[in-house]
Structures are given as C-alpha cells and as structure tokens.
Design a protein around this motif. Structure first.
Motif, PDB file in Angstrom:
ATOM      1  N   ASP A 195     -17.907 -28.968 -47.139  1.00 52.81           N
ATOM      2  CA  ASP A 195     -17.373 -29.179 -45.798  1.00 52.81           C
ATOM      3  C   ASP A 195     -16.329 -28.129 -45.420  1.00 52.81           C
ATOM      4  OD1 ASP A 195     -15.321 -29.891 -47.458  1.00 52.81           O
ATOM      5  OD2 ASP A 195     -15.018 -31.900 -46.636  1.00 52.81           O
ATOM      6  N   GLY A 196     -16.119 -27.131 -46.255  1.00 48.08           N
ATOM      7  CA  GLY A 196     -15.180 -26.061 -45.956  1.00 48.08           C
ATOM      8  C   GLY A 196     -13.777 -26.290 -46.475  1.00 48.08           C
ATOM      9  N   SER A 197     -13.498 -27.452 -47.019  1.00 47.52           N
ATOM     10  CA  SER A 197     -12.158 -27.728 -47.536  1.00 47.52           C
ATOM     11  C   SER A 197     -12.015 -27.159 -48.944  1.00 47.52           C
ATOM     12  CB  SER A 197     -11.901 -29.238 -47.555  1.00 47.52           C
ATOM     13  OG  SER A 197     -12.831 -29.900 -48.404  1.00 47.52           O
ATOM     14  N   GLY A 198     -10.782 -26.851 -49.307  1.00 49.28           N
ATOM     15  CA  GLY A 198     -10.514 -26.318 -50.627  1.00 49.28           C
ATOM     16  C   GLY A 198     -10.317 -27.417 -51.650  1.00 49.28           C
ATOM     17  N   TYR A 199     -10.728 -27.154 -52.868  1.00 48.51           N
ATOM     18  CA  TYR A 199     -10.548 -28.111 -53.965  1.00 48.51           C
ATOM     19  C   TYR A 199      -9.204 -27.830 -54.609  1.00 48.51           C
ATOM     20  CZ  TYR A 199     -11.674 -30.861 -58.129  1.00 48.51           C
ATOM     21  OH  TYR A 199     -11.667 -31.789 -59.140  1.00 48.51           O
ATOM     22  N   GLU A 200      -8.408 -28.875 -54.790  1.00 40.66           N
ATOM     23  CA  GLU A 200      -7.004 -28.683 -55.176  1.00 40.66           C
ATOM     24  C   GLU A 200      -6.815 -28.260 -56.623  1.00 40.66           C
ATOM     25  OE1 GLU A 200      -4.653 -32.242 -55.288  1.00 40.66           O
ATOM     26  OE2 GLU A 200      -6.416 -33.526 -55.484  1.00 40.66           O
ATOM     27  N   HIS A 201      -7.775 -28.521 -57.495  1.00 39.54           N
ATOM     28  CA  HIS A 201      -7.606 -28.192 -58.903  1.00 39.54           C
ATOM     29  C   HIS A 201      -8.276 -26.848 -59.216  1.00 39.54           C
ATOM     30  CE1 HIS A 201      -6.038 -32.211 -59.650  1.00 39.54           C
ATOM     31  NE2 HIS A 201      -7.078 -32.700 -58.999  1.00 39.54           N
ATOM     32  N   LYS A 202      -7.673 -26.111 -60.114  1.00 39.74           N
ATOM     33  CA  LYS A 202      -8.196 -24.804 -60.512  1.00 39.74           C
ATOM     34  C   LYS A 202      -8.759 -24.901 -61.922  1.00 39.74           C
ATOM     35  CE  LYS A 202      -6.060 -21.035 -59.346  1.00 39.74           C
ATOM     36  NZ  LYS A 202      -5.111 -19.884 -59.265  1.00 39.74           N
ATOM     37  N   GLY A 203      -9.919 -24.291 -62.123  1.00 43.33           N
ATOM     38  CA  GLY A 203     -10.551 -24.267 -63.431  1.00 43.33           C
ATOM     39  C   GLY A 203     -10.610 -22.859 -63.989  1.00 43.33           C
ATOM     40  N   HIS A 204     -11.520 -22.645 -64.922  1.00 41.32           N
ATOM     41  CA  HIS A 204     -11.664 -21.316 -65.521  1.00 41.32           C
ATOM     42  C   HIS A 204     -13.108 -21.111 -65.951  1.00 41.32           C
ATOM     43  CE1 HIS A 204     -11.010 -23.935 -69.031  1.00 41.32           C
ATOM     44  NE2 HIS A 204     -11.751 -23.074 -69.688  1.00 41.32           N
ATOM     45  N   MET A 205     -13.500 -19.855 -66.061  1.00 45.60           N
ATOM     46  CA  MET A 205     -14.855 -19.523 -66.469  1.00 45.60           C
ATOM     47  C   MET A 205     -15.020 -19.813 -67.949  1.00 45.60           C
ATOM     48  SD  MET A 205     -17.026 -16.064 -65.693  1.00 45.60           S
ATOM     49  CE  MET A 205     -16.396 -15.096 -67.066  1.00 45.60           C
ATOM     50  N   ALA A 206     -16.117 -20.494 -68.293  1.00 45.40           N
ATOM     51  CA  ALA A 206     -16.334 -20.899 -69.680  1.00 45.40           C
ATOM     52  C   ALA A 206     -17.255 -19.932 -70.407  1.00 45.40           C
ATOM     53  CB  ALA A 206     -16.904 -22.316 -69.731  1.00 45.40           C
ATOM     54  N   LEU A 207     -18.368 -19.549 -69.765  1.00 43.47           N
ATOM     55  CA  LEU A 207     -19.328 -18.681 -70.437  1.00 43.47           C
ATOM     56  C   LEU A 207     -20.247 -18.059 -69.401  1.00 43.47           C
ATOM     57  CD1 LEU A 207     -22.407 -20.167 -70.525  1.00 43.47           C
ATOM     58  CD2 LEU A 207     -21.150 -21.734 -71.968  1.00 43.47           C
ATOM     59  N   SER A 208     -21.001 -17.066 -69.831  1.00 40.25           N
ATOM     60  CA  SER A 208     -22.064 -16.471 -69.021  1.00 40.25           C
ATOM     61  C   SER A 208     -23.273 -16.276 -69.914  1.00 40.25           C
ATOM     62  CB  SER A 208     -21.621 -15.137 -68.420  1.00 40.25           C
ATOM     63  OG  SER A 208     -21.328 -14.205 -69.441  1.00 40.25           O
ATOM     64  N   GLU A 209     -24.444 -16.445 -69.324  1.00 37.94           N
ATOM     65  CA  GLU A 209     -25.669 -16.277 -70.097  1.00 37.94           C
ATOM     66  C   GLU A 209     -25.800 -14.828 -70.565  1.00 37.94           C
ATOM     67  OE1 GLU A 209     -27.666 -18.414 -71.155  1.00 37.94           O
ATOM     68  OE2 GLU A 209     -27.431 -20.219 -69.952  1.00 37.94           O
ATOM     69  N   VAL A 210     -26.532 -14.649 -71.643  1.00 39.77           N
ATOM     70  CA  VAL A 210     -26.725 -13.298 -72.181  1.00 39.77           C
ATOM     71  C   VAL A 210     -27.998 -12.657 -71.641  1.00 39.77           C
ATOM     72  CG1 VAL A 210     -25.445 -13.795 -74.281  1.00 39.77           C
ATOM     73  CG2 VAL A 210     -27.888 -14.273 -74.212  1.00 39.77           C
ATOM     74  N   ASN A 211     -28.821 -13.441 -70.956  1.00 36.57           N
ATOM     75  CA  ASN A 211     -30.064 -12.914 -70.408  1.00 36.57           C
ATOM     76  C   ASN A 211     -30.016 -12.922 -68.888  1.00 36.57           C
ATOM     77  OD1 ASN A 211     -31.289 -12.604 -72.985  1.00 36.57           O
ATOM     78  ND2 ASN A 211     -31.791 -14.790 -73.003  1.00 36.57           N
ATOM     79  N   VAL A 212     -30.632 -11.903 -68.278  1.00 36.64           N
ATOM     80  CA  VAL A 212     -30.716 -11.800 -66.829  1.00 36.64           C
ATOM     81  C   VAL A 212     -32.003 -12.457 -66.369  1.00 36.64           C
ATOM     82  CG1 VAL A 212     -30.827 -10.221 -64.869  1.00 36.64           C
ATOM     83  CG2 VAL A 212     -29.351  -9.686 -66.813  1.00 36.64           C
ATOM     84  N   ASP A 213     -31.884 -13.309 -65.355  1.00 39.53           N
ATOM     85  CA  ASP A 213     -33.059 -13.944 -64.768  1.00 39.53           C
ATOM     86  C   ASP A 213     -33.854 -12.877 -64.016  1.00 39.53           C
ATOM     87  OD1 ASP A 213     -34.945 -15.400 -63.365  1.00 39.53           O
ATOM     88  OD2 ASP A 213     -33.581 -17.035 -62.866  1.00 39.53           O
ATOM     89  N   THR A 214     -35.078 -12.599 -64.464  1.00 37.81           N
ATOM     90  CA  THR A 214     -35.865 -11.525 -63.861  1.00 37.81           C
ATOM     91  C   THR A 214     -36.291 -11.838 -62.436  1.00 37.81           C
ATOM     92  OG1 THR A 214     -37.867 -12.472 -64.863  1.00 37.81           O
ATOM     93  CG2 THR A 214     -36.719 -10.737 -66.084  1.00 37.81           C
ATOM     94  N   SER A 215     -36.376 -13.108 -62.074  1.00 35.24           N
ATOM     95  CA  SER A 215     -36.811 -13.461 -60.718  1.00 35.24           C
ATOM     96  C   SER A 215     -35.703 -13.290 -59.689  1.00 35.24           C
ATOM     97  CB  SER A 215     -37.327 -14.906 -60.685  1.00 35.24           C
ATOM     98  OG  SER A 215     -36.297 -15.812 -61.059  1.00 35.24           O
ATOM     99  N   THR A 216     -34.441 -13.446 -60.123  1.00 39.33           N
ATOM    100  CA  THR A 216     -33.313 -13.342 -59.186  1.00 39.33           C
ATOM    101  C   THR A 216     -32.369 -12.190 -59.510  1.00 39.33           C
ATOM    102  OG1 THR A 216     -31.992 -14.898 -60.504  1.00 39.33           O
ATOM    103  CG2 THR A 216     -33.380 -15.826 -58.746  1.00 39.33           C
ATOM    104  N   ALA A 217     -32.579 -11.508 -60.638  1.00 43.12           N
ATOM    105  CA  ALA A 217     -31.705 -10.400 -61.070  1.00 43.12           C
ATOM    106  C   ALA A 217     -30.252 -10.843 -61.131  1.00 43.12           C
ATOM    107  CB  ALA A 217     -31.857  -9.198 -60.150  1.00 43.12           C
ATOM    108  N   SER A 218     -30.037 -12.040 -61.668  1.00 44.11           N
ATOM    109  CA  SER A 218     -28.694 -12.595 -61.734  1.00 44.11           C
ATOM    110  C   SER A 218     -28.457 -13.232 -63.096  1.00 44.11           C
ATOM    111  CB  SER A 218     -28.467 -13.629 -60.631  1.00 44.11           C
ATOM    112  OG  SER A 218     -29.384 -14.707 -60.763  1.00 44.11           O
ATOM    113  N   VAL A 219     -27.187 -13.473 -63.380  1.00 47.15           N
ATOM    114  CA  VAL A 219     -26.768 -14.103 -64.628  1.00 47.15           C
ATOM    115  C   VAL A 219     -26.034 -15.398 -64.278  1.00 47.15           C
ATOM    116  CG1 VAL A 219     -25.365 -13.861 -66.707  1.00 47.15           C
ATOM    117  CG2 VAL A 219     -26.550 -11.875 -65.774  1.00 47.15           C
ATOM    118  N   ILE A 220     -26.337 -16.464 -64.985  1.00 49.36           N
ATOM    119  CA  ILE A 220     -25.666 -17.739 -64.734  1.00 49.36           C
ATOM    120  C   ILE A 220     -24.283 -17.705 -65.367  1.00 49.36           C
ATOM    121  CG2 ILE A 220     -25.689 -20.214 -65.168  1.00 49.36           C
ATOM    122  CD1 ILE A 220     -28.677 -20.159 -65.020  1.00 49.36           C
TER     123      ILE A 220
END
Length: 393
Positions: A249-274
């Motif tokens: 809805d466009g509102s900001g979430y009050e709590h801040k988190g952190h990045m936990a991990l990223s996949e080691v493989n690139v999705d060939t269909s989207t050229a992106s990493v989760i």
C-alpha cells in the motif's frame, strides 16, 4: 522625344555590394552580442549511501505440517484455530485405548521374560558348582548357560516391544513441533486419521522472523562486486547489508532487517539471483506471500557525483546528456550514464568528473560551441535522501 540610357551593369554591381555590406554588418552584430548568462554547478565528490530497491515476496521462516503417526479416531482438539501455539503444546488427542492395551501387554511380556531369566540364572549357578564335582554332565551345564543367555535375549526383545508400544501410545497425543501460528483444523473430532497419511491435520507457520525473497539482476550483482573490489563502495561496519521494506500500500515497514544469503546459481530464465533477507515481525503484520519492495543498503560510495535532475536532458535515443561549460566558457553537449535517484538528483556513474561545470539554469539559451557567462549556483545535492535504484539499473 529624347531617350536617356543609363549603364545597367554598374548599377547592379553597386546594389550587390551594398547588400553584401549590410549582411556583413548584421553578421558582425551577431558576433558582438554579449554571452548568455547561465547558472552552472561545479561538481564535487561526496559520500552517499547506495541503495537498491527490488520487488519481492515474503516467505515463512518455518512451516510444520502436522500429521498423525498412528491410526485412530480424533477424540479432542486442544487448540484455537488461528492462534499462536508453542513447541510441545498438545494439539489433538487420538483414541489411545488400543495402544494402551498394547503397551500393557508388552510390559507383561517383559515381566515374564525377566522372571524366566531369574530361573535360568539360578539354574546356571547351581550347575556351575555341580559340574566341578561331576554331579552333572558337561552337556547339561552347557544347556544351562545357553538357557540363561536365551532368557537375557528375551528380556531385550521384550524391552523393545515395550518401547515401541510406549512410542505409539505417545503418538496418540499430537504436539506442536514448532512455535508459530496454527491454521484452521482440517479434521474434526470423530474423524479417523491414519499413520503416514499425506493429508495434514493442521499447519503451523512461524511468522517472527520472516523471510523476504527478491530477485537481484545478475548485472547488478556484478556491478556491486566490482565496485566493492575497487573500493568505490565501503562495507557496513558490521559487515551486514541492512534491508528496509515498503509494503504494497506504499507505507513503510517500521522494522529493519538484514540480508541473509544469496543463491550461488543464476536463474537462466530471468538472469537474476535470489537474495533472501530476514525481517523481524513481532506484530505479525507480514504474512507469507505478501508483495513488498525491499531496499538493500549496499554500502557507502565516498566519491559520488550527484547532478540535479533538471540539468539532465535526453536525446532521441533516450541517452542522458548534460551541457558542460569548458574552461574557455564555451559549452558542449556530453552524454553521461546515470544510476540511482537521490531526492532531486541523479547519481552519475560515467561521463563527468569532479571540478567540471554543468549548466543547470538557462539550458534553452545555449547552443554547441556558444560562449556563455557562467554564474555559480548553490549545490542542491542531498546525499542523505533515500535512493530508489530500480531493478536492472
């Protein structure tokens, strides 16, 4: 009648000369026009916090599917649907009469085996002294030894039966394997459930914390690694990448988190990493499957160049351009590359360097090569403003 003839060729030559003289005067007048006044900004490097905003979905931190381990009829449901349950809390009671009977039978068989072992051991003790006196044969003594060992084996077998019956009896009480929010019940009191069935009786979802999965373009990941290696981006002091959320809805979430991990493989269909982030969710506001925008705080670029958005134009190909004032106060059009937006400014990634002057006010007055009268204006860069670098930039 007397006709006067005037020489026509000299007259035409005089007219052409007069027109040429007038054109030269106008041309000289144009060259003698004073330079146009324009407002310029001298670029200076400054540290800015780099952000990347990407769409994502929330995902449960833990999910447990509650299923029966024994067959029987549901006698009780001991939880409220949609409530929070804790690990070890009893959820269902299955009719335990048959399993209680099996447990009692197994205990009786254990007691019988233990009694038999007492008799066999006593017989063995008697034969041990008698065989020395040759009162019994060696064969009878060997049979007594075997009988005592057989009795011990029967005890072990009976103990296993008792433990198996006890486990099944315990399975008649269905407990919560994790803490979280339980779904609606999928079975009612009186329903028959079977061991190892594929259907769930309920689902428990742990909501605090919660995962947020976003797709980071591989090209952006390469850029980040390159900028970190070159020292253009400084890591956070704790080494973590902070993450903030904007809800659907466009509102900001009050709590801040952190990045936990990223996949080691690139999705060939989207050229992106989760990329997966962990967000605190004490109020249970975030639910699995919600659409959010995650803003990753990549680090600090200590030598960023910010230019006002009103100074940037685009050519017919969509390329960003600015007017640069050279040291002799003439202007030239230059193509640049822009990145994230910081408030009312663009982050320049290539095409400009510190110390150069760009036209901010009076863009309509300048032409390539024209001389201008630059007037310095105050910088409007706002490095603390949040960046909103869109996917793919």
């Amino acid at each position: 009648m007397t006709t006067h003839r005037f020489p026509l060729r000299p007259l035409l030559a005089s007219a052409v000369a007069m027109l040429a003289f007038a054109g030269c005067e106008r041309k000289n007048d144009q060259h003698q026009m004073p330079p146009q006044s324009v407002g310029v900004l001298t670029l200076r490097t400054q540290p800015v916090v780099i952000h990347t905003s990407l769409p994502g979905r929330t995902d449960a931190f833990e999910i447990a599917q509650v299923r029966p381990q024994v067959t029987g009829v549901i006698e009780k449901r001991l939880f409220k649907e949609g409530s929070d349950v804790t690990v070890g809390q009893q959820l269902y009671q299955i009719d335990a009469s048959r399993y209680q009977a099996a447990y009692d039978t197994a205990r009786g068989q254990l007691a019988e085996a233990e009694a038999g072992e007492v008799t066999a051991r006593a017989k063995l003790e008697r034969y041990r002294s008698l065989v020395k006196e040759h009162a019994v044969s060696k064969q009878e003594y060997d049979d007594a030894v075997a009988a005592e060992k057989q009795a011990q084996g029967q005890i072990l077998s009976a103990k296993g039966q008792v433990e198996s019956a006890q486990v099944n009896l315990g399975y008649t009480k269905m407990y919560a394997p994790i803490s979280g929010r339980i779904s609606r019940t999928l079975v009612t009191v009186g329903a028959l459930v079977t061991a190892n069935q594929t259907d769930n009786t309920a689902i428990i979802t742990r909501l605090d914390p919660i995962y947020v999965d976003v797709n980071l373009p591989a090209i952006t990941l390469l850029r980040l690694k390159r900028e970190l290696a070159e020292g253009r981006i400084e890591r956070q002091p704790d080494g973590e990448v902070p993450v903030t959320l904007t809800l659907e809805d466009g509102s900001g979430y009050e709590h801040k988190g952190h990045m936990a991990l990223s996949e080691v493989n690139v999705d060939t269909s989207t050229a992106s990493v989760i990329v997966r982030a962990i967000m605190p969710n004490p109020d249970k506001l975030l639910l699995p499957g919600m659409y959010v925008h995650a803003e990753l705080e990549e680090g600090t670029d200590p030598n960023s160049l910010l230019v006002p958005q009103e100074a940037v134009t685009h050519n017919t190909h969509g390329d960003a351009e600015v007017w640069v004032v050279k040291p002799d106060d003439t202007v030239e059009r230059r193509q640049i590359q822009t990145g994230a937006a910081f408030g009312t400014n663009w982050l320049v990634t290539s095409g400009l360097k510190a110390g150069e002057r760009i036209v901010v006010v009076g863009l309509q007055k300048v032409t390539p090569g024209a001389k201008v009268k630059p007037q310095e204006i105050s910088a409007t860069a706002t490095p603390d403003a949040p960046a909103s670098q869109n996917k793919g930039q």
